[in-house]
Scaffold this active site. Structure first.
Site, PDB file in Angstrom:
ATOM      1  N   GLY A   1       2.613  -1.136   3.932  1.00 16.72           N
ATOM      2  CA  GLY A   1       2.304  -1.593   3.000  1.00 16.72           C
ATOM      3  C   GLY A   1       2.536  -3.477   2.985  1.00 16.72           C
ATOM      4  O   GLY A   1       3.515  -3.546   3.943  1.00 16.72           O
TER       5      GLY A   1
ATOM      6  N   SER B   1       0.756  -0.947   0.011  1.00 18.37           N
ATOM      7  CA  SER B   1      -0.144  -0.164   0.465  1.00 18.37           C
ATOM      8  C   SER B   1       1.046   1.317   0.207  1.00 18.37           C
ATOM      9  O   SER B   1      -0.002   2.568   0.181  1.00 18.37           O
ATOM     10  CB  SER B   1      -0.721  -0.130   1.160  1.00 18.37           C
ATOM     11  OG  SER B   1      -2.116  -1.253   1.024  1.00 18.37           O
TER      12      SER B   1
END
Length: 438
Positions: free
Chosen positions: A381, A134
């Site tokens: 992420g 992410s």
């Protein structure tokens, strides 16, 4: 007032930990011996019983420890024991490997610990490529804001007018996509506070494992999301949803007439010289040197198996988690962003303005580390399994921490359950030692 860390969100949208709801992942923290117990068995193939001799485990541990002693030093040869110990702590807690890059007033420090691949003693490369998960959202948000700066679209412009094929709620604006306030269903599944789960595309667990090479088109992801009920009315709440950033990808392509990958290359990667970074698309192989992530499961006969999942297709996270990168490239990017090199000052200020229960700006978490530490801008992420990435920066971009971890994952996320404490220690060693202005 000191605030807690923002939640680590997996590819499914589940929170490994968080301020706003109780953790939904209760993974067992494996000690280093448990990780290396898998080493010898993995040498024969991609799926093998998770069994290894105690002597082999000890040999791997000793070799890894010997090699770590040499690499956990500053780039200029200066040893920083506080950073070395903070990095080693990840391996002691059960992570297979970790690579970290620190830039601060003392210079650049690069270190790695653990092993690049189970069954071998070679350390993780200190600038190897990894699935950045992410962190992709920060790049995507930057692209959108560059288009806003050029007058191609406004932050409060309804998205439906640019992507009419989806029949979006006309109340949903560009700002809502970037802040996760659109209310759109997260196509990788929704996890509600009462324990209710509404599944989406397989993005976790054994079902993901069996589909990990499947390719998805962004339009396919959006249509699945829109086939489900919204989580809330646009602009009335905040919920982390990959759908928002896949829509942002499609918006970028519509506004520019070029692919997301082309715009990323033209606007960010080429100008900054980020040669190790790319949107993965349907690529399943990490190019060049890289550490390996793993997934453990139980087969039909009740036997524990481990699969090397360094090869996986992350097209199920288009624009939201499909980036490949390196610690050097992430440092260069986040330093340039916060240094004002990618966006005009007013838009950078908007991007870094915390909003809602997540203190989320546009593709960035705003985190107050407390007295004598100050504010950092960050995004972590994790793709579906086996990899995690981190990216932290001071407000001026001069102090940064970037890194990647690998581990033996499973449906309960394994050692990732202990990630918050380990990451907090590393970040505070950098930002809370009088080196960074508040």
């Amino acid at each position: 007032m000191k605030t807690q860390s923002p939640p680590v969100i997996t590819a499914t949208g589940r929170r490994i930990y968080g301020v706003h709801q109780r953790p939904v992942i209760r993974g067992k923290v494996f000690r280093r011996a448990a990780v290396t117990a898998l080493a010898a068995a993995l040498l024969a193939g991609t799926a093998t019983p998770a069994v290894a001799a105690a002597d082999s485990r000890a040999a791997v541990l000793k070799a890894a420890a010997d090699s770590n002693a040499a690499v956990l030093k500053a780039a200029d040869g200066q040893d920083r024991p506080e950073l070395r110990e903070a990095v080693q702590a990840f391996v002691d807690a059960g992570f297979a490997g970790v690579q970290v890059r620190v830039h601060d007033e003392q210079g650049e420090w690069v270190g790695s610990a653990g092993v690049r691949k189970l069954g071998q003693s070679v350390k993780p490369p200190t600038n190897g490529r990894f699935w950045a998960g992410s962190i992709s959202k920060t790049f995507t948000a930057t692209l959108v804001l560059q288009l806003v700066a050029e007058g191609k679209i406004g932050l409060d412009t309804p998205v439906a007018g640019y992507l009419p094929e989806f029949g979006l709620d006309r109340r949903i604006t560009v700002r809502m996509l970037l802040q996760h306030t659109s209310g759109l269903f997260n196509y990788t599944g929704e996890y509600y506070d009462d324990g209710t789960v509404v599944p989406g595309i397989p993005a976790a667990g054994d079902e993901w494992l069996n589909n990990r090479f499947r390719s998805y088109q962004p339009e396919e992801l959006i249509r699945l999301a829109l086939s489900k009920s919204p989580r809330f009315e646009p602009g009335t709440d905040q919920n982390y949803s990959n759908t928002n950033y896949t829509l942002a990808l499609l918006l970028i392509e519509k506004l520019t007439g070029r692919s997301y990958a082309e715009e990323m290359q033209r606007r960010i990667l080429r100008p900054l010289g980020l040669n190790g970074t790319m949107p993965a698309g349907n690529r399943t192989q990490l190019p060049g040197p890289h550490a390996h992530g793993y997934y453990r499961y139980q087969d039909a006969a009740g036997q524990q198996k481990v699969v090397d999942i360094s090869r996986q297709n992350v097209s199920l996270l288009a624009g939201a988690g499909d980036l490949i990168s390196t610690t050097q490239d992430l440092h260069t990017f986040i330093s340039a962003l916060n240094g004002g090199k990618l966006l005009p000052a007013p838009l950078l200020a908007e991007m870094r303005k915390p909003y809602g229960k997540y203190n989320y700006g546009f593709g960035l978490y705003v985190q107050d580390l407390g007295p004598n530490c100050g504010t950092v801008y960050q995004h972590n992420g994790s793709p579906p399994h086996g990899y995690g990435a981190l990216m932290y920066s001071s407000p001026d971009g001069r102090t940064t921490v970037t890194g990647s971890v690998t581990w033996v994952d499973e449906a309960t996320r394994g050692p990732a359950a202990g990630f918050e404490k380990l990451l907090g220690r590393l970040v505070k060693e950098v930002f809370c030692d009088g080196q960074t202005a508040g």
